[in-house]
Write a protein that holds these residues in place. Sequence first.
Motif, PDB file in Angstrom:
ATOM      1  N   TYR A 214      31.106 128.138 -17.502  1.00 50.91           N
ATOM      2  CA  TYR A 214      31.156 129.295 -16.602  1.00 50.91           C
ATOM      3  C   TYR A 214      29.805 130.015 -16.561  1.00 50.91           C
ATOM      4  O   TYR A 214      29.345 130.415 -15.493  1.00 50.91           O
ATOM      5  CB  TYR A 214      32.258 130.260 -17.048  1.00 50.91           C
ATOM      6  N   VAL A 215      29.161 130.170 -17.713  1.00 54.89           N
ATOM      7  CA  VAL A 215      27.870 130.862 -17.773  1.00 54.89           C
ATOM      8  C   VAL A 215      26.795 130.083 -17.017  1.00 54.89           C
ATOM      9  O   VAL A 215      25.975 130.675 -16.311  1.00 54.89           O
ATOM     10  CB  VAL A 215      27.461 131.111 -19.244  1.00 54.89           C
ATOM     11  N   VAL A 216      26.809 128.768 -17.141  1.00 51.76           N
ATOM     12  CA  VAL A 216      25.849 127.940 -16.400  1.00 51.76           C
ATOM     13  C   VAL A 216      26.023 128.163 -14.898  1.00 51.76           C
ATOM     14  O   VAL A 216      25.047 128.312 -14.156  1.00 51.76           O
ATOM     15  CB  VAL A 216      26.017 126.447 -16.778  1.00 51.76           C
ATOM     16  N   ALA A 217      27.255 128.214 -14.440  1.00 53.74           N
ATOM     17  CA  ALA A 217      27.514 128.461 -13.021  1.00 53.74           C
ATOM     18  C   ALA A 217      27.014 129.835 -12.602  1.00 53.74           C
ATOM     19  O   ALA A 217      26.421 129.999 -11.527  1.00 53.74           O
ATOM     20  CB  ALA A 217      29.007 128.335 -12.728  1.00 53.74           C
ATOM     21  N   PHE A 218      27.243 130.826 -13.445  1.00 52.53           N
ATOM     22  CA  PHE A 218      26.815 132.194 -13.146  1.00 52.53           C
ATOM     23  C   PHE A 218      25.291 132.265 -13.003  1.00 52.53           C
ATOM     24  O   PHE A 218      24.770 132.810 -12.034  1.00 52.53           O
ATOM     25  CB  PHE A 218      27.306 133.135 -14.251  1.00 52.53           C
ATOM     26  N   PHE A 219      24.571 131.691 -13.973  1.00 53.31           N
ATOM     27  CA  PHE A 219      23.108 131.708 -13.900  1.00 53.31           C
ATOM     28  C   PHE A 219      22.595 130.883 -12.720  1.00 53.31           C
ATOM     29  O   PHE A 219      21.628 131.270 -12.067  1.00 53.31           O
ATOM     30  CB  PHE A 219      22.489 131.226 -15.209  1.00 53.31           C
ATOM     31  N   GLY A 220      23.233 129.758 -12.462  1.00 52.87           N
ATOM     32  CA  GLY A 220      22.840 128.956 -11.305  1.00 52.87           C
ATOM     33  C   GLY A 220      23.020 129.715 -10.006  1.00 52.87           C
ATOM     34  O   GLY A 220      22.191 129.629  -9.091  1.00 52.87           O
ATOM     35  N   GLY A 221      24.114 130.466  -9.904  1.00 50.71           N
ATOM     36  CA  GLY A 221      24.342 131.294  -8.710  1.00 50.71           C
ATOM     37  C   GLY A 221      23.274 132.355  -8.538  1.00 50.71           C
ATOM     38  O   GLY A 221      22.792 132.598  -7.428  1.00 50.71           O
ATOM     39  N   TRP A 222      22.877 132.979  -9.653  1.00 54.35           N
ATOM     40  CA  TRP A 222      21.829 133.993  -9.564  1.00 54.35           C
ATOM     41  C   TRP A 222      20.488 133.374  -9.189  1.00 54.35           C
ATOM     42  O   TRP A 222      19.731 133.956  -8.400  1.00 54.35           O
ATOM     43  CB  TRP A 222      21.715 134.767 -10.877  1.00 54.35           C
TER      44      TRP A 222
ATOM     45  N   ILE B 178      17.521 124.430  -6.912  1.00 54.56           N
ATOM     46  CA  ILE B 178      17.928 124.364  -8.321  1.00 54.56           C
ATOM     47  C   ILE B 178      19.284 125.025  -8.494  1.00 54.56           C
ATOM     48  O   ILE B 178      20.172 124.489  -9.156  1.00 54.56           O
ATOM     49  CB  ILE B 178      16.864 125.012  -9.227  1.00 54.56           C
ATOM     50  N   GLY B 179      19.467 126.197  -7.878  1.00 55.71           N
ATOM     51  CA  GLY B 179      20.756 126.887  -7.951  1.00 55.71           C
ATOM     52  C   GLY B 179      21.878 126.076  -7.327  1.00 55.71           C
ATOM     53  O   GLY B 179      22.996 126.027  -7.850  1.00 55.71           O
ATOM     54  N   THR B 180      21.596 125.424  -6.211  1.00 56.50           N
ATOM     55  CA  THR B 180      22.601 124.582  -5.563  1.00 56.50           C
ATOM     56  C   THR B 180      22.952 123.383  -6.438  1.00 56.50           C
ATOM     57  O   THR B 180      24.121 123.012  -6.554  1.00 56.50           O
ATOM     58  CB  THR B 180      22.105 124.108  -4.180  1.00 56.50           C
ATOM     59  N   ALA B 181      21.946 122.789  -7.069  1.00 52.87           N
ATOM     60  CA  ALA B 181      22.204 121.650  -7.959  1.00 52.87           C
ATOM     61  C   ALA B 181      23.076 122.076  -9.142  1.00 52.87           C
ATOM     62  O   ALA B 181      23.997 121.357  -9.536  1.00 52.87           O
ATOM     63  CB  ALA B 181      20.886 121.057  -8.449  1.00 52.87           C
ATOM     64  N   ILE B 182      22.803 123.257  -9.689  1.00 56.10           N
ATOM     65  CA  ILE B 182      23.628 123.755 -10.791  1.00 56.10           C
ATOM     66  C   ILE B 182      25.049 124.016 -10.302  1.00 56.10           C
ATOM     67  O   ILE B 182      26.023 123.753 -11.008  1.00 56.10           O
ATOM     68  CB  ILE B 182      22.993 125.018 -11.409  1.00 56.10           C
ATOM     69  N   SER B 183      25.185 124.497  -9.065  1.00 54.09           N
ATOM     70  CA  SER B 183      26.520 124.733  -8.504  1.00 54.09           C
ATOM     71  C   SER B 183      27.291 123.434  -8.322  1.00 54.09           C
ATOM     72  O   SER B 183      28.519 123.438  -8.357  1.00 54.09           O
ATOM     73  CB  SER B 183      26.410 125.462  -7.163  1.00 54.09           C
ATOM     74  N   LEU B 184      26.602 122.347  -8.120  1.00 61.84           N
ATOM     75  CA  LEU B 184      27.286 121.056  -8.015  1.00 61.84           C
ATOM     76  C   LEU B 184      27.798 120.596  -9.378  1.00 61.84           C
ATOM     77  O   LEU B 184      28.832 119.943  -9.462  1.00 61.84           O
ATOM     78  CB  LEU B 184      26.358 120.005  -7.410  1.00 61.84           C
ATOM     79  N   VAL B 185      27.086 120.956 -10.445  1.00 59.45           N
ATOM     80  CA  VAL B 185      27.524 120.609 -11.789  1.00 59.45           C
ATOM     81  C   VAL B 185      28.657 121.529 -12.242  1.00 59.45           C
ATOM     82  O   VAL B 185      29.592 121.102 -12.901  1.00 59.45           O
ATOM     83  CB  VAL B 185      26.333 120.691 -12.777  1.00 59.45           C
ATOM     84  N   SER B 186      28.568 122.792 -11.866  1.00 60.63           N
ATOM     85  CA  SER B 186      29.566 123.785 -12.255  1.00 60.63           C
ATOM     86  C   SER B 186      29.848 124.683 -11.044  1.00 60.63           C
ATOM     87  O   SER B 186      29.175 125.695 -10.845  1.00 60.63           O
ATOM     88  CB  SER B 186      29.027 124.599 -13.434  1.00 60.63           C
TER      89      SER B 186
ATOM     90  N   THR C 237      32.052 126.884 -10.113  1.00 61.12           N
ATOM     91  CA  THR C 237      32.894 128.088 -10.154  1.00 61.12           C
ATOM     92  C   THR C 237      32.235 129.296  -9.494  1.00 61.12           C
ATOM     93  O   THR C 237      32.899 130.037  -8.768  1.00 61.12           O
ATOM     94  CB  THR C 237      33.281 128.432 -11.599  1.00 61.12           C
ATOM     95  N   ASP C 238      30.955 129.522  -9.724  1.00 55.12           N
ATOM     96  CA  ASP C 238      30.299 130.688  -9.131  1.00 55.12           C
ATOM     97  C   ASP C 238      30.199 130.562  -7.617  1.00 55.12           C
ATOM     98  O   ASP C 238      30.337 131.555  -6.900  1.00 55.12           O
ATOM     99  CB  ASP C 238      28.903 130.889  -9.733  1.00 55.12           C
ATOM    100  N   ALA C 239      29.982 129.357  -7.126  1.00 54.25           N
ATOM    101  CA  ALA C 239      29.916 129.161  -5.672  1.00 54.25           C
ATOM    102  C   ALA C 239      31.257 129.505  -5.024  1.00 54.25           C
ATOM    103  O   ALA C 239      31.300 130.126  -3.947  1.00 54.25           O
ATOM    104  CB  ALA C 239      29.524 127.724  -5.351  1.00 54.25           C
ATOM    105  N   LEU C 240      32.349 129.134  -5.672  1.00 52.92           N
ATOM    106  CA  LEU C 240      33.677 129.476  -5.137  1.00 52.92           C
ATOM    107  C   LEU C 240      33.887 130.983  -5.147  1.00 52.92           C
ATOM    108  O   LEU C 240      34.438 131.554  -4.203  1.00 52.92           O
ATOM    109  CB  LEU C 240      34.767 128.774  -5.944  1.00 52.92           C
TER     110      LEU C 240
END
Length: 170
Positions: free
Chosen positions: A76-84, A100-108, A110-113
Amino acid sequence: MIGKWLVYWVLLAAYIVILAGGVVLLMRLLTGFTQQHLPVALALMWLEASVLLCVTIAAEYVSATVTNGIVAFAFYVVAFFGGWVEQIGVMLGNVNARYIGTAISLVSPTDALWRLAMHLLQPPVMAQVQLTPFSPASVPSAAMVWWAVAFAIGYVGSCGARVPDPCTVR
C-alpha cells in the motif's frame, strides 16, 4: 482458500457500504448534496480493498503472519508514494516522474483506484478548479481499473493453484 477470500470480500463490501454510504447519507441529510457517481466510486473503493485483500491472502501462503502484515502495508505504501511521484511529475511537467509513478501504479494499483474514485466524487465546482489538494492532477483511465481487476484475479488464481501442506508449521 476461496471460501475464506469470499467471506473477507463480502465483509469488505459491507464495511465500505456502511462507512462510505453513511458519510454520504449524512452529507445528504445535512446539506442536501447528492454525489453524482457514487455507485462507481464505491465499486472502485471495493476494488482497491479487494486488491489489498488478494495480496494479503497470497502472502499468507509464503510468509508468517507478521511478515504478511508488513508485506501488505508495504504494498500500500509503495502505491501511495508512486501516486505522489506521478502527481508531482504531472504538476511540474516532468514526464519521467509521471512515467515512474505510472509504472509503480501498475505494480501496486491501489492508489490509482483511490485517485479515480476521488475524482468521481468531486463536486463539479472542484473539478473545474482542477489543482487542489484533493483533486488528482492525473486521473487514471479505465484501463487501470481493468488492470486492477486482472491483478486481483491473478492473485486469487495463484493462491488457488497452491495448496499449503497442513503439516507444515510456519
